[in-house]
Design a protein around this motif. Structure first.
Motif, mmCIF file in Angstrom:
data_model
loop_
_atom_site.group_PDB
_atom_site.id
_atom_site.type_symbol
_atom_site.label_atom_id
_atom_site.label_comp_id
_atom_site.label_asym_id
_atom_site.label_seq_id
_atom_site.Cartn_x
_atom_site.Cartn_y
_atom_site.Cartn_z
ATOM 1 N N ALA A 10 12.032 -8.845 -1.680
ATOM 2 C CA ALA A 10 12.267 -8.680 -0.240
ATOM 3 C C ALA A 10 11.609 -7.428 0.315
ATOM 4 O O ALA A 10 10.923 -7.471 1.339
ATOM 5 C CB ALA A 10 13.767 -8.658 0.052
ATOM 6 N N MET A 11 11.832 -6.279 -0.350
ATOM 7 C CA MET A 11 11.408 -5.012 0.224
ATOM 8 C C MET A 11 10.854 -4.076 -0.842
ATOM 9 O O MET A 11 11.192 -4.180 -2.023
ATOM 10 C CB MET A 11 12.597 -4.330 0.924
ATOM 11 N N THR A 12 10.034 -3.144 -0.407
ATOM 12 C CA THR A 12 9.562 -2.087 -1.276
ATOM 13 C C THR A 12 9.211 -0.861 -0.446
ATOM 14 O O THR A 12 9.121 -0.936 0.779
ATOM 15 C CB THR A 12 8.333 -2.519 -2.110
ATOM 16 N N LYS A 13 9.035 0.252 -1.143
ATOM 17 C CA LYS A 13 8.546 1.488 -0.527
ATOM 18 C C LYS A 13 7.263 1.848 -1.231
ATOM 19 O O LYS A 13 7.231 1.936 -2.451
ATOM 20 C CB LYS A 13 9.586 2.607 -0.705
ATOM 21 N N VAL A 14 6.190 2.011 -0.477
ATOM 22 C CA VAL A 14 4.916 2.380 -1.087
ATOM 23 C C VAL A 14 4.278 3.503 -0.283
ATOM 24 O O VAL A 14 4.578 3.709 0.887
ATOM 25 C CB VAL A 14 3.934 1.185 -1.151
ATOM 26 N N SER A 15 3.376 4.205 -0.937
ATOM 27 C CA SER A 15 2.543 5.157 -0.215
ATOM 28 C C SER A 15 1.555 4.358 0.632
ATOM 29 O O SER A 15 1.174 3.239 0.272
ATOM 30 C CB SER A 15 1.782 6.047 -1.204
ATOM 31 N N SER A 16 1.124 4.932 1.732
ATOM 32 C CA SER A 16 0.156 4.224 2.576
ATOM 33 C C SER A 16 -1.222 4.129 1.912
ATOM 34 O O SER A 16 -2.037 3.296 2.303
ATOM 35 C CB SER A 16 0.033 4.907 3.940
ATOM 36 N N LEU A 36 -2.004 24.989 -1.774
ATOM 37 C CA LEU A 36 -1.484 24.263 -0.611
ATOM 38 C C LEU A 36 -2.563 24.110 0.465
ATOM 39 O O LEU A 36 -2.452 24.657 1.567
ATOM 40 C CB LEU A 36 -0.249 24.978 -0.063
ATOM 41 N N ASN A 37 -3.575 23.321 0.137
ATOM 42 C CA ASN A 37 -4.654 23.100 1.103
ATOM 43 C C ASN A 37 -4.365 21.946 2.061
ATOM 44 O O ASN A 37 -5.066 21.753 3.039
ATOM 45 C CB ASN A 37 -5.978 22.826 0.381
ATOM 46 N N GLU A 38 -3.331 21.146 1.762
ATOM 47 C CA GLU A 38 -2.804 20.104 2.663
ATOM 48 C C GLU A 38 -3.918 19.208 3.218
ATOM 49 O O GLU A 38 -4.081 19.065 4.425
ATOM 50 C CB GLU A 38 -2.014 20.745 3.805
ATOM 51 N N HIS A 39 -4.671 18.568 2.316
ATOM 52 C CA HIS A 39 -5.801 17.757 2.775
ATOM 53 C C HIS A 39 -5.390 16.468 3.470
ATOM 54 O O HIS A 39 -6.103 15.974 4.337
ATOM 55 C CB HIS A 39 -6.765 17.450 1.623
ATOM 56 N N THR A 40 -4.264 15.896 3.081
ATOM 57 C CA THR A 40 -3.812 14.677 3.764
ATOM 58 C C THR A 40 -2.305 14.699 3.987
ATOM 59 O O THR A 40 -1.548 15.271 3.196
ATOM 60 C CB THR A 40 -4.151 13.401 2.960
ATOM 61 N N PHE A 41 -1.891 14.076 5.076
ATOM 62 C CA PHE A 41 -0.483 13.756 5.328
ATOM 63 C C PHE A 41 -0.389 12.240 5.175
ATOM 64 O O PHE A 41 -0.818 11.494 6.052
ATOM 65 C CB PHE A 41 -0.069 14.170 6.742
ATOM 66 N N VAL A 42 0.119 11.810 4.037
ATOM 67 C CA VAL A 42 0.154 10.382 3.711
ATOM 68 C C VAL A 42 1.610 9.908 3.720
ATOM 69 O O VAL A 42 2.367 10.223 2.805
ATOM 70 C CB VAL A 42 -0.480 10.123 2.323
ATOM 71 N N PRO A 43 2.027 9.160 4.724
ATOM 72 C CA PRO A 43 3.430 8.744 4.778
ATOM 73 C C PRO A 43 3.762 7.679 3.750
ATOM 74 O O PRO A 43 2.889 6.936 3.293
ATOM 75 C CB PRO A 43 3.570 8.186 6.200
ATOM 76 N N ASP A 44 5.025 7.610 3.402
ATOM 77 C CA ASP A 44 5.535 6.463 2.668
ATOM 78 C C ASP A 44 5.930 5.411 3.703
ATOM 79 O O ASP A 44 6.374 5.752 4.809
ATOM 80 C CB ASP A 44 6.762 6.844 1.838
ATOM 81 N N ILE A 45 5.763 4.160 3.349
ATOM 82 C CA ILE A 45 6.074 3.064 4.268
ATOM 83 C C ILE A 45 7.053 2.112 3.589
ATOM 84 O O ILE A 45 6.841 1.712 2.440
ATOM 85 C CB ILE A 45 4.806 2.304 4.679
ATOM 86 N N VAL A 46 8.123 1.777 4.287
ATOM 87 C CA VAL A 46 9.063 0.774 3.791
ATOM 88 C C VAL A 46 8.609 -0.570 4.350
ATOM 89 O O VAL A 46 8.465 -0.747 5.563
ATOM 90 C CB VAL A 46 10.506 1.085 4.219
ATOM 91 N N LEU A 47 8.364 -1.518 3.433
ATOM 92 C CA LEU A 47 7.857 -2.835 3.792
ATOM 93 C C LEU A 47 8.893 -3.912 3.516
ATOM 94 O O LEU A 47 9.691 -3.799 2.581
ATOM 95 C CB LEU A 47 6.606 -3.167 2.971
ATOM 96 N N ILE A 48 8.846 -4.961 4.305
ATOM 97 C CA ILE A 48 9.636 -6.157 4.030
ATOM 98 C C ILE A 48 8.702 -7.358 4.063
ATOM 99 O O ILE A 48 7.761 -7.409 4.868
ATOM 100 C CB ILE A 48 10.804 -6.322 5.038
ATOM 101 N N SER A 49 8.915 -8.288 3.164
ATOM 102 C CA SER A 49 8.124 -9.507 3.143
ATOM 103 C C SER A 49 8.360 -10.288 4.428
ATOM 104 O O SER A 49 9.500 -10.480 4.848
ATOM 105 C CB SER A 49 8.524 -10.362 1.938
ATOM 106 N N THR A 50 7.282 -10.753 5.064
ATOM 107 C CA THR A 50 7.481 -11.542 6.285
ATOM 108 C C THR A 50 8.180 -12.862 5.978
ATOM 109 O O THR A 50 8.857 -13.426 6.847
ATOM 110 C CB THR A 50 6.136 -11.820 6.985
ATOM 111 N N TYR A 51 8.037 -13.356 4.737
ATOM 112 C CA TYR A 51 8.784 -14.555 4.354
ATOM 113 C C TYR A 51 10.282 -14.292 4.495
ATOM 114 O O TYR A 51 11.030 -15.111 5.023
ATOM 115 C CB TYR A 51 8.476 -14.940 2.903
ATOM 116 N N VAL A 52 10.709 -13.150 4.006
ATOM 117 C CA VAL A 52 12.131 -12.789 4.053
ATOM 118 C C VAL A 52 12.549 -12.473 5.484
ATOM 119 O O VAL A 52 13.570 -12.957 5.973
ATOM 120 C CB VAL A 52 12.411 -11.597 3.119
ATOM 121 N N TRP A 53 11.741 -11.635 6.161
ATOM 122 C CA TRP A 53 12.073 -11.219 7.530
ATOM 123 C C TRP A 53 12.234 -12.421 8.466
ATOM 124 O O TRP A 53 13.200 -12.491 9.244
ATOM 125 C CB TRP A 53 10.990 -10.289 8.059
#
Length: 331
Positions: free
Chosen positions: A93-99, A236-253
Motif C-alpha cells: 500500500a505505502m512506502t517512504k522513499v528518498s526523492s 557541511l557543504n549542503e549540496h542538496t536538500f532531498v526530501p523523503d516522500i511518502v507514497l501510496i499505490s494508486t491501486y490502493v488509493w
C-alpha cells in the motif's frame, strides 16, 4: 544459469512475505478494519520511522479504529526501488522513499537531486509547501504512485574516512558513495570526485574496507548508520536538500472511500508536523554525538561548491527539472 536477476528475486521474496502476512491477517483481523501495509528501509530509531508510527496512531484515532497502518521497517521487504515497484503493482500500500530514486520513475523528481537548487532551508520549505510542491507530489500518478507528503530529510553533505574536504578540489581522486541516481553521479564528477553507487546496507563495510573513500548524507543518517565510526570528517557543504516522500499505490488509493482518503491524508499531514520537529531535534543530537565521538565537523564556503556545478544547471535546459528550477527560483 540464473533464471531471475537478484532484483527480481528480492521482489519475489517480498511478495511471498506479504502473501503470508495477508493470509495471517485474513484469519485474525476483523474484516471491517482496513489495514494498509507500509514498508521502508530505515531503522526504528530514525525520526522518519517515528513519524510513520505517529501517522499510524493518528489514522487509528481519526478513523475510530476503522483503519490501521502495519509498518515493516529496516528493509524487511526490500530496498527503496523494490518497494516502489511493489506499490506500482498494488502488492504494497505505502512506502517512504528518498526523492532521488524516484527520478527513475518520475523525471520531474530529478530536480531534488540537482545540487544547490535551494538558497537555504527556508526557501526549500517554501517551495515544498507551495501549490507547485503539491503538484509535484501528484506527478507520479501516471506511474501509479501518489505522493501524500514530504518529510524533512535535511541537507546532504560529504563525509570521508581519511581526507578532510574543505573545498571542491579536495574531492579529486576520491571515490564517493552516492545513491542510484544519475544526477548524483554527475554532481560528484563535477566536483572532481568519482561517484560510486552502493546500497545503503553495504556502505559501512565499504567505508571500513576502503572500497569507497567517503559518502554523502544528512546528519541523522550519518549518526544512526554508525558511519561516523569509520568516517571521521564531515563537511557541511549542503549540496542538496532531498526530501523523503511518502507514497501510496494508486491501486490502493482509488479503492479507498472518500472518507478513508481524507483520514489517510489528515494523518499524513499531522505526521509531517511531528516529523519536522523530530528531524530538527535529531539533527542537533547527531551533530553533537558524532563530534563527541571524534568526528571533525567542517563548515566550508558553500559558494565554492555551488560554482562548480553551474554547468549542470545549464546542461539541464529543456528538461522538466530545469523548468522546475526556474519556477523554484521565483518562490
Amino acid at each position: 544459469m540464473a533464471i531471475f536477476s537478484s532484483n527480481t528475486s528480492r521482489i519475489l521474496n517480498a511478495l511471498l512475505v506479504l502473501c503470508f502476512v495477508w493470509l495471517l491477517s485474513a484469519c485474525t483481523a476483523k474484516s471491517e478494519v482496513e489495514v494498509l501495509k507500509m514498508a521502508h528501509s530505515l531503522p526504528t530509531d530514525h525520526p522518519v520511522h517515528e513519524a510513520i508510527m505517529y501517522m499510524g496512531e493518528r489514522l487509528r484515532v481519526l478513523s475510530d479504529g476503522k483503519m490501521d497502518l502495519q509498518v515493516y521497517p529496516g528493509g524487511q521487504l526490500g530496498g527503496e526501488r523494490e518497494l516502489i515497484e511493489l506499490l506500482q503493482i498494488g502488492s504494497l500500500a505505502m512506502t517512504k522513499v528518498s526523492s532521488s530514486p524516484m527520478e527513475g520513475f518520475v523525471p520531474e523528481m530529478k530536480v531534488f537531486s540537482m545540487p544547490y537548487v535551494f538558497r537555504d532551508s527556508e526557501h526549500y520549505w517554501r517551495v515544498l509547501d507551495s501549490e507547485l510542491g503539491k503538484e509535484l507530489l501528484l506527478s507520479g500518478e501516471k506511474v501509479r504512485l501518489r505522493g501524500l507528503g514530504y518529510y524533512d530529510a535535511g541537507s546532504r553533505s560529504f563525509y570521508t574516512v581519511k581526507k578532510p574536504i574543505y573545498k571542491p578540489e579536495d574531492l579529486k581522486g576520491l571515490k564517493i558513495r552516492v545513491q542510484k541516481s544519475q544526477t548524483s553521479l554527475q554532481m560528484v564528477r563535477a566536483l572532481g570526485g568519482a561517484g560510486t553507487p552502493i546500497s545503503w546496507g553495504e556502505l559501512y563495510t565499504a567505508l571500513d574496507q576502503g572500497v569507497v573513500d567517503g559518502a554523502e548524507n544528512n546528519p541523522p543518517s550519518f549518526y544512526t548508520s554508525g558511519h561516523y565510526e569509520v568516517a571521521k570528517y564531515y563537511t557541511l557543504n549542503e549540496h542538496t536538500f532531498v526530501p523523503d516522500i511518502v507514497l501510496i499505490s494508486t491501486y490502493v488509493w482509488n479503492n479507498l472511500t472518500p472518507q478513508q482518503q481524507e483520514w489517510v491524508q489528515q494523518a499524513m499531514d499531522e505526521s509531517v508536523v511531528f516529523e519536522r520537529k523530530a528531524w530538527a531535534d535529531a539533527t542537533a543530537h547527531a551533530l553533537a554525538e558524532v563530534e563527541k565521538a571524534g568526528v571533525k565537523i567542517i563548515r566550508p564556503d558553500n559558494s565554492l561548491f555551488a560554482e562548480k556545478v553551474k554547468a549542470m544547471h545549464e546542461a539541464a535546459k529543456g528538461t522538466p527539472a530545469h523548468d522546475l528550477m526556474q519556477a523554484f527560483g521565483k518562490l
